[in-house]
Scaffold this motif. Sequence first.
Motif, PDB file in Angstrom:
ATOM      1  N   ASP A  23     -14.860 -11.529  -0.365  1.00  0.00           N
ATOM      2  CA  ASP A  23     -15.499 -12.822  -0.127  1.00  0.00           C
ATOM      3  C   ASP A  23     -15.200 -13.777  -1.277  1.00  0.00           C
ATOM      4  O   ASP A  23     -15.488 -13.483  -2.432  1.00  0.00           O
ATOM      5  N   ARG A  24     -14.601 -14.925  -0.937  1.00  0.00           N
ATOM      6  CA  ARG A  24     -14.274 -15.960  -1.920  1.00  0.00           C
ATOM      7  C   ARG A  24     -13.441 -15.405  -3.078  1.00  0.00           C
ATOM      8  O   ARG A  24     -13.658 -15.740  -4.243  1.00  0.00           O
ATOM      9  N   ALA A  25     -12.491 -14.589  -2.722  1.00  0.00           N
ATOM     10  CA  ALA A  25     -11.641 -13.958  -3.737  1.00  0.00           C
ATOM     11  C   ALA A  25     -10.331 -14.734  -3.851  1.00  0.00           C
ATOM     12  O   ALA A  25      -9.265 -14.269  -3.437  1.00  0.00           O
ATOM     13  N   SER A  26     -10.412 -15.925  -4.418  1.00  0.00           N
ATOM     14  CA  SER A  26      -9.214 -16.753  -4.558  1.00  0.00           C
ATOM     15  C   SER A  26      -8.233 -16.184  -5.577  1.00  0.00           C
ATOM     16  O   SER A  26      -7.069 -16.601  -5.630  1.00  0.00           O
ATOM     17  N   SER A  27      -8.694 -15.224  -6.377  1.00  0.00           N
ATOM     18  CA  SER A  27      -7.792 -14.593  -7.340  1.00  0.00           C
ATOM     19  C   SER A  27      -6.808 -13.645  -6.661  1.00  0.00           C
ATOM     20  O   SER A  27      -5.808 -13.244  -7.265  1.00  0.00           O
ATOM     21  N   LEU A  28      -7.088 -13.296  -5.395  1.00  0.00           N
ATOM     22  CA  LEU A  28      -6.147 -12.465  -4.643  1.00  0.00           C
ATOM     23  C   LEU A  28      -5.028 -13.371  -4.140  1.00  0.00           C
ATOM     24  O   LEU A  28      -5.170 -14.081  -3.153  1.00  0.00           O
ATOM     25  N   ASN A  29      -3.911 -13.322  -4.828  1.00  0.00           N
ATOM     26  CA  ASN A  29      -2.793 -14.219  -4.539  1.00  0.00           C
ATOM     27  C   ASN A  29      -1.556 -13.377  -4.264  1.00  0.00           C
ATOM     28  O   ASN A  29      -0.965 -12.797  -5.166  1.00  0.00           O
ATOM     29  N   GLY A  30      -1.196 -13.285  -2.988  1.00  0.00           N
ATOM     30  CA  GLY A  30      -0.047 -12.472  -2.619  1.00  0.00           C
ATOM     31  C   GLY A  30      -0.440 -11.377  -1.653  1.00  0.00           C
ATOM     32  O   GLY A  30      -1.456 -11.459  -0.965  1.00  0.00           O
ATOM     33  N   SER A  31       0.385 -10.327  -1.605  1.00  0.00           N
ATOM     34  CA  SER A  31       0.170  -9.208  -0.686  1.00  0.00           C
ATOM     35  C   SER A  31      -0.387  -8.006  -1.439  1.00  0.00           C
ATOM     36  O   SER A  31       0.051  -7.703  -2.554  1.00  0.00           O
ATOM     37  N   TYR A  32      -1.330  -7.313  -0.804  1.00  0.00           N
ATOM     38  CA  TYR A  32      -1.961  -6.144  -1.411  1.00  0.00           C
ATOM     39  C   TYR A  32      -2.038  -5.050  -0.344  1.00  0.00           C
ATOM     40  O   TYR A  32      -3.109  -4.806   0.246  1.00  0.00           O
ATOM     41  N   PRO A  33      -0.947  -4.360  -0.062  1.00  0.00           N
ATOM     42  CA  PRO A  33      -0.922  -3.373   1.026  1.00  0.00           C
ATOM     43  C   PRO A  33      -1.968  -2.278   0.886  1.00  0.00           C
ATOM     44  O   PRO A  33      -2.473  -1.777   1.904  1.00  0.00           O
ATOM     45  N   TYR A  34      -2.324  -1.903  -0.340  1.00  0.00           N
ATOM     46  CA  TYR A  34      -3.270  -0.804  -0.524  1.00  0.00           C
ATOM     47  C   TYR A  34      -4.687  -1.174  -0.094  1.00  0.00           C
ATOM     48  O   TYR A  34      -5.544  -0.300   0.061  1.00  0.00           O
ATOM     49  N   LEU A  35      -4.949  -2.468   0.113  1.00  0.00           N
ATOM     50  CA  LEU A  35      -6.262  -2.876   0.628  1.00  0.00           C
ATOM     51  C   LEU A  35      -6.403  -2.603   2.117  1.00  0.00           C
ATOM     52  O   LEU A  35      -7.483  -2.780   2.679  1.00  0.00           O
ATOM     53  N   PHE A  36      -5.332  -2.187   2.747  1.00  0.00           N
ATOM     54  CA  PHE A  36      -5.342  -1.997   4.197  1.00  0.00           C
ATOM     55  C   PHE A  36      -4.957  -0.560   4.550  1.00  0.00           C
ATOM     56  O   PHE A  36      -4.254  -0.318   5.525  1.00  0.00           O
ATOM     57  N   ASN A  37      -5.474   0.372   3.764  1.00  0.00           N
ATOM     58  CA  ASN A  37      -5.161   1.784   4.003  1.00  0.00           C
ATOM     59  C   ASN A  37      -6.370   2.650   3.672  1.00  0.00           C
ATOM     60  O   ASN A  37      -6.351   3.425   2.722  1.00  0.00           O
ATOM     61  N   LEU A  59      -4.222  -4.014  10.222  1.00  0.00           N
ATOM     62  CA  LEU A  59      -5.483  -3.366  10.589  1.00  0.00           C
ATOM     63  C   LEU A  59      -5.255  -1.986  11.194  1.00  0.00           C
ATOM     64  O   LEU A  59      -6.206  -1.214  11.363  1.00  0.00           O
ATOM     65  N   ALA A  60      -4.014  -1.657  11.499  1.00  0.00           N
ATOM     66  CA  ALA A  60      -3.704  -0.300  11.957  1.00  0.00           C
ATOM     67  C   ALA A  60      -4.043   0.735  10.893  1.00  0.00           C
ATOM     68  O   ALA A  60      -4.192   1.927  11.198  1.00  0.00           O
ATOM     69  N   GLY A  61      -4.180   0.296   9.641  1.00  0.00           N
ATOM     70  CA  GLY A  61      -4.566   1.198   8.560  1.00  0.00           C
ATOM     71  C   GLY A  61      -6.032   1.566   8.565  1.00  0.00           C
ATOM     72  O   GLY A  61      -6.488   2.318   7.698  1.00  0.00           O
ATOM     73  N   PHE A  62      -6.791   1.054   9.558  1.00  0.00           N
ATOM     74  CA  PHE A  62      -8.221   1.360   9.684  1.00  0.00           C
ATOM     75  C   PHE A  62      -8.493   1.913  11.087  1.00  0.00           C
ATOM     76  O   PHE A  62      -9.092   1.243  11.937  1.00  0.00           O
ATOM     77  N   PRO A  63      -8.079   3.124  11.369  1.00  0.00           N
ATOM     78  CA  PRO A  63      -8.167   3.650  12.741  1.00  0.00           C
ATOM     79  C   PRO A  63      -9.578   3.823  13.270  1.00  0.00           C
ATOM     80  O   PRO A  63      -9.748   3.983  14.493  1.00  0.00           O
ATOM     81  N   LEU A  64     -10.592   3.768  12.408  1.00  0.00           N
ATOM     82  CA  LEU A  64     -11.980   3.935  12.840  1.00  0.00           C
ATOM     83  C   LEU A  64     -12.779   2.629  12.767  1.00  0.00           C
ATOM     84  O   LEU A  64     -14.002   2.642  12.904  1.00  0.00           O
ATOM     85  N   SER A  82      -2.294  -7.348  18.342  1.00  0.00           N
ATOM     86  CA  SER A  82      -2.137  -6.297  17.328  1.00  0.00           C
ATOM     87  C   SER A  82      -3.391  -5.437  17.218  1.00  0.00           C
ATOM     88  O   SER A  82      -3.323  -4.286  16.762  1.00  0.00           O
ATOM     89  N   LEU A  83      -4.529  -5.993  17.638  1.00  0.00           N
ATOM     90  CA  LEU A  83      -5.792  -5.262  17.533  1.00  0.00           C
ATOM     91  C   LEU A  83      -5.910  -4.161  18.572  1.00  0.00           C
ATOM     92  O   LEU A  83      -6.891  -3.404  18.562  1.00  0.00           O
ATOM     93  N   ARG A  84      -4.953  -4.060  19.465  1.00  0.00           N
ATOM     94  CA  ARG A  84      -5.035  -3.030  20.502  1.00  0.00           C
ATOM     95  C   ARG A  84      -4.999  -1.612  19.921  1.00  0.00           C
ATOM     96  O   ARG A  84      -5.435  -0.671  20.595  1.00  0.00           O
ATOM     97  N   VAL A  85      -4.536  -1.466  18.697  1.00  0.00           N
ATOM     98  CA  VAL A  85      -4.589  -0.145  18.057  1.00  0.00           C
ATOM     99  C   VAL A  85      -6.032   0.269  17.788  1.00  0.00           C
ATOM    100  O   VAL A  85      -6.304   1.443  17.542  1.00  0.00           O
ATOM    101  N   LEU A  86      -6.968  -0.697  17.861  1.00  0.00           N
ATOM    102  CA  LEU A  86      -8.384  -0.432  17.636  1.00  0.00           C
ATOM    103  C   LEU A  86      -9.180  -0.462  18.941  1.00  0.00           C
ATOM    104  O   LEU A  86     -10.406  -0.553  18.932  1.00  0.00           O
TER     105      LEU A  86
END
Length: 301
Positions: A23-37, A59-64, A82-86
């Motif tokens: 939330d309101r994390a403007s310091s996250l600038n770029g891609s962070y793949p590990y946040l989606f696993n 979001l496929a990295g969150f199967p549940l 893309s959400l059909r995996v969920l």
Amino acid sequence: RNDITHNIDMVSNFTKLRVLKLDRASSLNGSYPYLFNFPLLQHLTISDCPYLKWDLGLLAGFPLLKEFDCARSEVLTGNISSLRVLKDTLERLTIVACRQVEGNFMDLADFPLLKSLILRQMGSITGDIHGMSETSFPKLENLILPDNVYGGAGYKIMRISEATDLIATIYSIKKQPHRHSSLFEDFNWYLSESSPDWYEEEFAYPFSFCLVRAGSRLGWRWERMFDYTPDYPFEVNWLDPFPAKGSSEYQSYTEALQNIQSDMDSYPFFRGYHQPPTEAVFNQLRRQYRPSQEEMDMWED
């Protein structure tokens, strides 16, 4: 959040994470793949992270995943298909003001557990509520669609006569056996400013229409909307039959009907009219109308 200086990489160590909120994390600038696993994650919120680059496919990295809430992620891309995996886990989906996300909302129609679908300010989302059959969205309780979808909240019609067709479609959906009673009842639809039926006034206020409920009886009506004073209601166009006198439904109907009638008694400009009249008739009504002192005081203020 912006005031946290810890290394974001450490989040990847929490492999059993169930809830993640960015939330309101403007310091996250770029891609962070590990946040989606996170294979056990069930609740994900990403809000006001304008520089976080990601795609819905991640979001496929969150199967549940059961609940996904995303707002104002300006660089989020992808298609809601893309959400059909969920499909077999997702219960609540909210996406607001993520303008690069596209797709047809009906791609989610066969999600068996989806209870809430909220898509606001999403100009690239398409679809048409005509496609909602009895088997579509079988568990849906809460629905908000953007105004560019036919039947969505705020959808604009080009002719006054089109309101009847739109309401007929809404009504047929609401009468499907498993539908939640509140579906579409928070929606307002509008006459487009580009409509040939729009009045050519100096200060032209919009016409809207919405569903009206009195007890178990459902109807709909037009309203003329104002900025700072109460709206002018039209007569109700009832869809359901009159409840039988003496029934339990009759009492709740008559009590709610009093409130509806009170609106008309307070602001009777369109009494006797079930839809906006021609501009010539409207101008005649305006010349003849005598507002109450209370109404004059509100306009003065």
